[in-house]
Design a protein around this motif. Structure first.
Motif, short mmCIF file in Angstrom:
data_model
loop_
_atom_site.label_atom_id
_atom_site.label_comp_id
_atom_site.label_asym_id
_atom_site.label_seq_id
_atom_site.Cartn_x
_atom_site.Cartn_y
_atom_site.Cartn_z
N ASP A 49 -17.37 -14.14 -16.27
CA ASP A 49 -16.52 -13.51 -15.26
C ASP A 49 -15.68 -12.39 -15.88
O ASP A 49 -15.52 -11.32 -15.28
CB ASP A 49 -15.60 -14.55 -14.59
N ALA A 50 -15.16 -12.63 -17.06
CA ALA A 50 -14.37 -11.61 -17.76
C ALA A 50 -15.25 -10.41 -18.10
O ALA A 50 -14.82 -9.26 -17.99
CB ALA A 50 -13.75 -12.18 -19.02
N HIS A 51 -16.50 -10.68 -18.49
CA HIS A 51 -17.42 -9.59 -18.82
C HIS A 51 -17.72 -8.75 -17.57
O HIS A 51 -17.72 -7.52 -17.63
CB HIS A 51 -18.71 -10.17 -19.41
N ARG A 52 -17.93 -9.41 -16.44
CA ARG A 52 -18.16 -8.68 -15.18
C ARG A 52 -16.94 -7.84 -14.81
O ARG A 52 -17.06 -6.70 -14.39
CB ARG A 52 -18.44 -9.66 -14.05
N ALA A 53 -15.76 -8.43 -14.99
CA ALA A 53 -14.52 -7.74 -14.60
C ALA A 53 -14.23 -6.54 -15.49
O ALA A 53 -13.60 -5.58 -15.03
CB ALA A 53 -13.35 -8.72 -14.65
N THR A 54 -14.66 -6.57 -16.75
CA THR A 54 -14.36 -5.47 -17.67
C THR A 54 -15.50 -4.48 -17.81
O THR A 54 -15.34 -3.47 -18.50
CB THR A 54 -13.99 -6.02 -19.07
N SER A 55 -16.64 -4.74 -17.17
CA SER A 55 -17.76 -3.80 -17.23
C SER A 55 -17.52 -2.65 -16.26
O SER A 55 -17.02 -2.86 -15.15
CB SER A 55 -19.08 -4.50 -16.87
N PRO A 57 -18.16 -0.05 -13.32
CA PRO A 57 -18.87 -0.31 -12.05
C PRO A 57 -20.30 0.24 -12.04
O PRO A 57 -21.15 -0.29 -11.33
CB PRO A 57 -18.01 0.37 -10.99
#
Length: 155
Positions: A49-55, A57
């Motif tokens: 989830d953190a990886h998705r949030a910091t990737s 867009p």
């Protein structure tokens, strides 16, 4: 002759201690127990989830791209310090969300052989843990990670 032998032994001990320190093998001796299968699945979801949030867009989150970004020297292995830096700096997870002791417990589960390094296969299998449907699948993957049998196998 005995003096030279003692000096060489002391130099060897110093080199081993330096290597252990660089690879953070002290984590294994810290008294923290390795994360179990349920904790690993939970931590996998938190990191994903953190990886998705910091990737960005425009970019699809990829555990392999993340691993390569962290593996600066391109060895195919990352150390505890690189892993911790990834969690704190790249994924921006503060200690309030992932304590240092939980991070160490996760590391111990991933680095089952105590080498101080984890491979891209172990990293990928860990990141995929939270995607698995059944508990038995998660437990099976977690056992594989702990036994170091998954090497470069994509699970």
């Amino acid at each position: 002759r005995q003096y030279v032998s003692q000096r060489n032994r002391a130099a060897g001990d110093a080199v081993r201690a330096e290597k252990d320190m660089r690879r953070r093998r002290d984590v294994a001796r810290s008294g923290v127990r390795p994360a179990d299968a349920a904790e690993m699945a939970e931590l996998s979801a938190i990191l994903r989830d953190a990886h998705r949030a910091t990737s960005p867009p425009w970019e699809s989150p990829s555990w392999f791209k993340l691993f390569r970004r962290v593996d600066v020297n391109g060895s195919g292995l990352i150390s505890f310090d690189e892993f911790a830096k990834m969690v704190r700096s790249l994924l921006k997870l503060p200690t309030s969300l992932l304590s240092e002791s939980r991070l160490e417990a996760l590391w111990l589960a991933l680095d089952a052989d105590g080498s101080g390094l984890i491979s891209s296969g172990e990293f990928g299998a860990f990141f995929k843990l939270s995607l698995l449907e059944s508990r038995s699948e998660r437990a099976s993957i977690a056992r594989l990670l702990r036994s170091r049998h998954c090497g470069g196998v994509v699970v």
